[in-house]
Design an enzyme around this catalytic site. Structure first.
Site, short mmCIF file in Angstrom:
data_model
loop_
_atom_site.label_atom_id
_atom_site.label_comp_id
_atom_site.label_asym_id
_atom_site.label_seq_id
_atom_site.Cartn_x
_atom_site.Cartn_y
_atom_site.Cartn_z
N LYS A 217 7.07 0.96 4.46
CA LYS A 217 6.91 -0.15 3.41
C LYS A 217 7.56 0.34 2.04
CE LYS A 217 2.61 -0.96 2.04
NZ LYS A 217 1.32 -1.39 1.97
N ASN B 163 -8.67 -5.65 7.21
CA ASN B 163 -8.29 -5.34 6.11
C ASN B 163 -9.15 -5.05 5.14
OD1 ASN B 163 -6.43 -5.08 3.83
ND2 ASN B 163 -5.20 -6.66 4.49
#
Length: 261
Positions: A56, A186
């Site tokens: 990322k 998450n």
């Protein structure tokens, strides 16, 4: 408008454009479309560390994380480190990723690859398969129950694993269905970007044992993993921790070594 709504609106425009450029028929003729996929869920079940390491470059909450590491080195490094799988961000506008990153990662390693993307259309699932992914991510917050069913069943028909991501109990209840392999919690609140491992703890009992439990966001320490393992978590998605170092593979290797001790 919150960030998720903004991303999804941009994604719809992007997917329409891509579909005009590269029709589904063309994707289905890709060399990688015939490739045998590797199951991330199976790897996680058999592992005692369960690390899914991410590539990322940046994110809306952290801005630039690392623009210097190339995907080839990161993928090879992660594989040498002994991670269970690799997550590759393919969103360009908000995360600086691309489908080419997925292709490069596929050419560089034999790890199960997760296409980390905001999937809102079947086209993106065919695309994931054509670019070498083994797993797709579905985000409950942006999909209806019907979409989750349609998309996960399509993925299964292509031999792709499905990781479904939830943020709260309501999302979890609408999402549980047999066409999923992994349920990811998450820990980041998408509205405030605050992170709390309590989310994973609270939802763990509500996830049936048929699914591999994965915890995502805010996992930057060995302690976080050791805290969550007793709650039944087998997978841990680590996004920024390795990427913010000069050598993502080496830092993953050290992390796993310490975790195993």
């Amino acid at each position: 408008m919150d960030i998720l709504t903004k991303i999804v609106n941009d994604k719809r425009i992007e997917v329409n454009l891509r579909e005009q450029l590269i029709p589904i028929k063309q994707l289905e003729h890709s060399i990688l479309f015939e490739r045998e996929t590797v199951s991330l869920a199976k790897k996680l079940k058999a592992s005692n560390t369960g690390i899914i390491a991410e590539h990322k470059r940046r994110s809306p909450s952290k801005q630039v994380i690392n623009h210097d590491l190339n995907v080839f080195d990161v993928a090879k490094g992660y594989e040498d480190a002994g991670v269970c799988g690799m997550s590759v961000l393919t969103d360009g506008k908000y995360f600086g990723g691309s489908l080419d990153d997925l292709l490069t990662a596929r050419a560089s390693c034999n790890l199960p690859l997760l296409r980390k993307e905001f999937i809102i259309d079947s086209y993106q699932i065919i695309e994931a398969k054509a670019y070498g992914a083994d797993v797709i991510l579905l985000i409950a917050a942006i999909l209806t129950k019907e979409e989750i069913k349609t998309f996960s069943e399509l993925a299964k028909s292509l031999n792709l694993d499905v990781l479904l991501e939830v943020h709260n109990e309501a999302e979890l209840h609408k999402s549980i269905m047999p066409s999923l392999d992994m349920l990811g919690v998450n820990n980041r609140n998408l509205k405030t970007f605050e992170v709390s491992l309590e989310t994973s703890k609270q939802l763990s009992d509500l996830i049936p044992n048929d699914f591999v439990k994965v915890s995502e966001s805010g996992i930057s320490s060995i302690q976080a993993i050791k805290t969550l393992q007793p709650y039944g978590y087998k997978g841990f998605l680590i996004g920024e921790n390795f990427m913010k170092t000069k050598n993502a593979g080496e830092s993953a290797k050290q992390f796993i070594k310490t975790l195993n001790n």
